[in-house]
Design a protein around this motif. Structure first.
Motif, PDB file in Angstrom:
ATOM      1  N   LYS A   8       0.861  -1.183   0.000  1.00 58.73           N
ATOM      2  CA  LYS A   8       0.000   0.000   0.000  1.00 58.73           C
ATOM      3  C   LYS A   8       0.898   1.234   0.000  1.00 58.73           C
ATOM      4  N   THR A  10       0.938   5.682  -0.619  1.00 55.03           N
ATOM      5  CA  THR A  10       0.148   6.898  -0.627  1.00 55.03           C
ATOM      6  C   THR A  10       0.725   7.825  -1.690  1.00 55.03           C
ATOM      7  N   LYS A  16      -4.542   6.453  -1.330  1.00 56.09           N
ATOM      8  CA  LYS A  16      -3.884   5.180  -1.034  1.00 56.09           C
ATOM      9  C   LYS A  16      -4.199   4.203  -2.153  1.00 56.09           C
TER      10      LYS A  16
END
Length: 80
Positions: A8, A10, A16
């Motif tokens: 994950k 950002t 995200k």
């Protein structure tokens, strides 16, 4: 059971997104990872993998075309 590694990240806009690890390479002493959006086989991104210790890694997007091309060259060598 899937063995895919999902990371994950950002974006600069604060969004995200999930990226799938395609492959990692060490080039000139630095680890780089080739990542692709989970539902997109067309695009790939190169991130510098920074080991923070305690099994934590930070991924920093690579914007340098030279490094990006070196990582892609290493990836292509896997198929030759």
């Amino acid at each position: 059971m899937s063995t895919e590694l999902i990371i994950k990240v950002t974006t600069e806009e604060g969004e995200k997104i999930d990226l799938q690890l395609i492959e990692s390479f060490v080039i000139e002493g630095q680890k780089y990872s080739l990542l692709s959006p989970v539902d997109d086989d067309e695009n790939a991104y190169v991130y510098k993998a920074i080991d923070l210790g305690e099994n934590k890694t930070e991924y920093e997007v690579v914007e340098d075309d030279h490094i990006f091309n070196m990582v892609l060259d290493e990836y292509e060598k896997m198929f030759n």
